[in-house]
Design a protein around this motif. Structure first.
Motif, mmCIF file in Angstrom:
data_model
loop_
_atom_site.group_PDB
_atom_site.id
_atom_site.type_symbol
_atom_site.label_atom_id
_atom_site.label_comp_id
_atom_site.label_asym_id
_atom_site.label_seq_id
_atom_site.Cartn_x
_atom_site.Cartn_y
_atom_site.Cartn_z
ATOM 1 N N LEU A 277 -9.205 82.478 -23.068
ATOM 2 C CA LEU A 277 -9.748 83.119 -21.873
ATOM 3 C C LEU A 277 -10.844 84.115 -22.243
ATOM 4 O O LEU A 277 -11.886 84.182 -21.575
ATOM 5 N N VAL A 278 -10.630 84.880 -23.313
ATOM 6 C CA VAL A 278 -11.636 85.852 -23.756
ATOM 7 C C VAL A 278 -12.937 85.145 -24.123
ATOM 8 O O VAL A 278 -14.030 85.555 -23.709
ATOM 9 N N ILE A 279 -12.832 84.062 -24.895
ATOM 10 C CA ILE A 279 -14.034 83.337 -25.320
ATOM 11 C C ILE A 279 -14.701 82.647 -24.143
ATOM 12 O O ILE A 279 -15.931 82.638 -24.019
ATOM 13 N N PHE A 280 -13.901 82.066 -23.267
ATOM 14 C CA PHE A 280 -14.441 81.387 -22.092
ATOM 15 C C PHE A 280 -15.246 82.363 -21.232
ATOM 16 O O PHE A 280 -16.396 82.094 -20.857
ATOM 17 N N VAL A 281 -14.662 83.512 -20.915
ATOM 18 C CA VAL A 281 -15.344 84.508 -20.078
ATOM 19 C C VAL A 281 -16.565 85.068 -20.800
ATOM 20 O O VAL A 281 -17.648 85.216 -20.209
ATOM 21 N N SER A 282 -16.417 85.379 -22.087
ATOM 22 C CA SER A 282 -17.530 85.946 -22.855
ATOM 23 C C SER A 282 -18.704 84.970 -22.933
ATOM 24 O O SER A 282 -19.867 85.369 -22.805
ATOM 25 N N THR A 283 -18.400 83.701 -23.152
ATOM 26 C CA THR A 283 -19.460 82.698 -23.236
ATOM 27 C C THR A 283 -20.173 82.542 -21.903
ATOM 28 O O THR A 283 -21.411 82.464 -21.853
ATOM 29 N N ALA A 284 -19.413 82.502 -20.811
ATOM 30 C CA ALA A 284 -20.019 82.379 -19.485
ATOM 31 C C ALA A 284 -20.917 83.574 -19.183
ATOM 32 O O ALA A 284 -22.027 83.416 -18.663
ATOM 33 N N ILE A 285 -20.453 84.780 -19.519
ATOM 34 C CA ILE A 285 -21.269 85.986 -19.299
ATOM 35 C C ILE A 285 -22.529 85.933 -20.155
ATOM 36 O O ILE A 285 -23.627 86.280 -19.690
ATOM 37 N N ALA A 286 -22.389 85.497 -21.400
ATOM 38 C CA ALA A 286 -23.559 85.409 -22.292
ATOM 39 C C ALA A 286 -24.579 84.402 -21.769
ATOM 40 O O ALA A 286 -25.788 84.630 -21.848
ATOM 41 N N TRP A 287 -24.086 83.273 -21.228
ATOM 42 C CA TRP A 287 -25.015 82.300 -20.630
ATOM 43 C C TRP A 287 -25.771 82.928 -19.467
ATOM 44 O O TRP A 287 -26.986 82.754 -19.327
ATOM 45 N N ILE A 288 -25.060 83.666 -18.625
ATOM 46 C CA ILE A 288 -25.683 84.277 -17.448
ATOM 47 C C ILE A 288 -26.668 85.374 -17.853
ATOM 48 O O ILE A 288 -27.741 85.524 -17.259
ATOM 49 N N MET A 289 -26.317 86.136 -18.896
ATOM 50 C CA MET A 289 -27.137 87.282 -19.303
ATOM 51 C C MET A 289 -28.120 86.948 -20.423
ATOM 52 O O MET A 289 -28.712 87.857 -21.002
ATOM 53 N N ARG A 290 -28.329 85.687 -20.715
ATOM 54 C CA ARG A 290 -29.242 85.359 -21.825
ATOM 55 C C ARG A 290 -30.673 85.796 -21.532
ATOM 56 O O ARG A 290 -31.378 86.302 -22.402
ATOM 57 N N THR A 291 -31.130 85.585 -20.310
ATOM 58 C CA THR A 291 -32.487 85.978 -19.944
ATOM 59 C C THR A 291 -32.457 87.247 -19.109
ATOM 60 O O THR A 291 -31.455 87.557 -18.457
ATOM 61 N N GLU A 292 -33.561 87.966 -19.105
ATOM 62 C CA GLU A 292 -33.618 89.214 -18.339
ATOM 63 C C GLU A 292 -33.574 88.930 -16.849
ATOM 64 O O GLU A 292 -34.009 87.886 -16.374
ATOM 65 N N LYS A 293 -33.023 89.876 -16.107
ATOM 66 C CA LYS A 293 -32.865 89.723 -14.668
ATOM 67 C C LYS A 293 -33.744 90.746 -13.945
ATOM 68 O O LYS A 293 -33.840 91.906 -14.354
#
Length: 508
Positions: A277-293
């Motif tokens: 769960l930690v890796i799943f959530v962390s990876t999803a957040i990293a995908w979302i935050m990869r580019t600047e918003k």
């Protein structure tokens, strides 16, 4: 018989195209070779003459032999970055399956929605759709259908759950619950790049055909695809529960108890579940935050702001590697992920990706793309709305009888060239075709979730046909609506074909 005929037909047509005389000034020889290889692959894909994954390896052999691509050029697409994005996602999904995290998530979602028949169907659809955003829709359907069958068992007095012995209300609920899982698994896969292979094929082939095109990252995809999923899912639910399956029982007294019993049976979260769960959530957040918003005048830095060479595939593989490092029982040598489980990921889909990307490169380099474009002048002046609807309907119907991954691999270069020929932005037809490859709800062979639902014994061919064709049309019209509104806005599309799309096809 179909496979045997497909083998011979594919080879015969391939040879006939190779020896057919053409004017090199009108139809380059290399373009003819690529057309022959593509036709062979399409015939073998449709007839499944050999496993479709094996057919996807044909470019590695034929293109170097025919002088279209070098061996290095032919092999390189099979290691494209989008393949590693899916590989990392598959490994994380496999860890969820290893420790049962996906089942826990699904049961919690269902338990929160409600226990009336219609709300249970909605709960199953939401849970299935959410899981299909991240893990294989086949695995999701295979997990959810047995849970649904356990619910169905509570409304029948007999242990032999036979459709012929059910009342009309029991039959409607049983069939609706099972078929809704198949449809939700397909719809949920639209929301993320890794949700279903056609999404990834679009992104990969876009880069292969138009190297200078703006990239579509994980978060950008979700900005338009997740809202589309959120619109299509309730529409599908409304159609099922108030359309063909409107005669449901008013309530199911023990449906909620079955869900609670299954949750209790899972016990406390294991360490493997927690790490996953930690890796799943962390990876999803990293995908979302990869580019600047950008929020008005405020700019939120992304990972790429400080690490510009990090890609979505980098994040996916980093998450997968972490699973092999996090211990569940260090003394026993048990880690969150091991290679025995990793070997179970669908490697064949990754090969299909490579085959499709290689085809696209060959279309451009051989000049076949230019030839196709020159012969599509009859499309000039066709309104974009009409073009989107025609492409959506045709691709949807074709996908009913062949693999959506194979269909997407073939359609992407054709749609790219067609778009340029029409003078419209390639995204319009390419994205429409990619989404339409998932709008196949009519036949068991159309998608793996359909096959899982049909194989349960609770859904007949007639049921799937009468519910699926309406849902196909609903899906296509929703895609068309989003293409002309939300997707146009999110991607900043303009009506005319951009310069970066003209260069590789026309040579300007």
């Amino acid at each position: 018989m179909k496979k045997r005929l497909g083998r011979y037909l594919g080879i015969i047509v391939f040879i006939l195209i190779l020896i057919f005389p053409v004017d090199p000034a009108v139809f380059p020889v290399l373009a003819k070779y690529v057309a022959a290889a593509t036709t062979l692959m399409v015939i073998w894909w449709v007839t499944e003459a050999i496993p479709i994954q094996a057919t996807a390896l044909i470019p590695i052999v034929l293109f170097p032999l025919l002088g279209v691509l070098t061996a290095a050029e032919a092999c390189a697409p099979y290691a494209d970055k989008i393949i590693f994005l899916f590989m990392g996602g598959f490994i994380i999904a496999m860890s969820m399956q290893r420790w049962g995290l996906h089942e826990r998530i699904a049961l919690h979602i269902i338990s929160k929605v409600g226990s009336s028949p219609r709300m249970l169907v909605l709960g199953f659809m939401i849970a299935t759709g959410f899981l299909s955003m991240w893990i294989s829709n086949t695995a999701t359907a295979m997990m959810m259908v047995p849970i649904a069958i356990a619910i169905i068992a509570t409304i029948l007095p007999k242990s032999d759950l036979n459709l012929d012995e059910m009342s009309e209300t029991q039959r409607d609920f049983s069939e609706c619950l099972v078929i809704s899982i198949a449809y939700a698994a397909t719809i949920g896969g639209l929301a993320t790049i890794i949700g279903t292979p056609p999404n990834g094929i679009f992104v990969a082939q876009l880069d292969a055909i138009f190297p200078d095109s703006p990239s579509i990252d994980f978060f950008t995809w979700m900005k338009f695809a997740l809202p589309m999923t959120c619109v299509l899912m309730p529409l599908a639910w409304l159609w099922l529960v108030y359309g063909p399956y409107r005669n449901m029982p008013d309530k199911i007294s023990s449906g909620k108890d079955v869900i609670q019993d299954k949750l209790k049976g899972l016990g406390e979260m294991s360490r493997g579940e927690k790490w996953t769960l930690v890796i799943f959530v962390s990876t999803a957040i990293a995908w979302i935050m990869r580019t600047e918003k950008h929020i008005g005048d405020i700019v939120i830095p992304g990972i790429s702001t400080y690490l510009p060479f990090v890609d979505d595939s980098t994040i996916a593989i980093a998450g997968a590697i972490m699973l092999f490092l996090l211990p569940v029982d260090r003394e026993e040598g048990i880690y969150t992920m091991n290679w025995e489980w990793a070997k179970k990921i669908p490697w064949g889909i990754l090969i299909l990706f490579g085959g499709g990307i290689c085809l696209s490169k060959a279309f451009i380099k051989s000049g076949l793309a230019g030839v196709i474009m020159e012969h599509m002048t009859f499309l000039h002046g066709l309104h974009i709305i009409i073009a989107i609807l025609i492409v959506g309907i045709i691709v949807s119907l074709l996908t009913e009888v062949t693999s959506n991954t194979a269909m997407a691999s073939v359609m992407m270069p054709i749609m790219a060239v067609t778009s340029v020929s029409m003078g419209v932005h390639p995204y319009y037809l390419m994205l429409t075709a990619a989404f339409a490859c998932s709008m196949a709800f009519m036949l068991p062979v159309a998608t793996p979730p359909n096959a899982v639902a049909y194989g349960s014994g609770y859904v007949t061919m007639r049921d799937m046909m009468r519910t699926g064709w309406i849902l196909n049309m609903i899906g296509i019209f929703v895609v068309a609506l989003f293409m002309l509104t939300v997707i146009t806005w999110v991607l900043g599309l303009t009506p005319d074909v951009p310069v970066w799309a003209l260069e590789p096809v026309t040579g300007v």
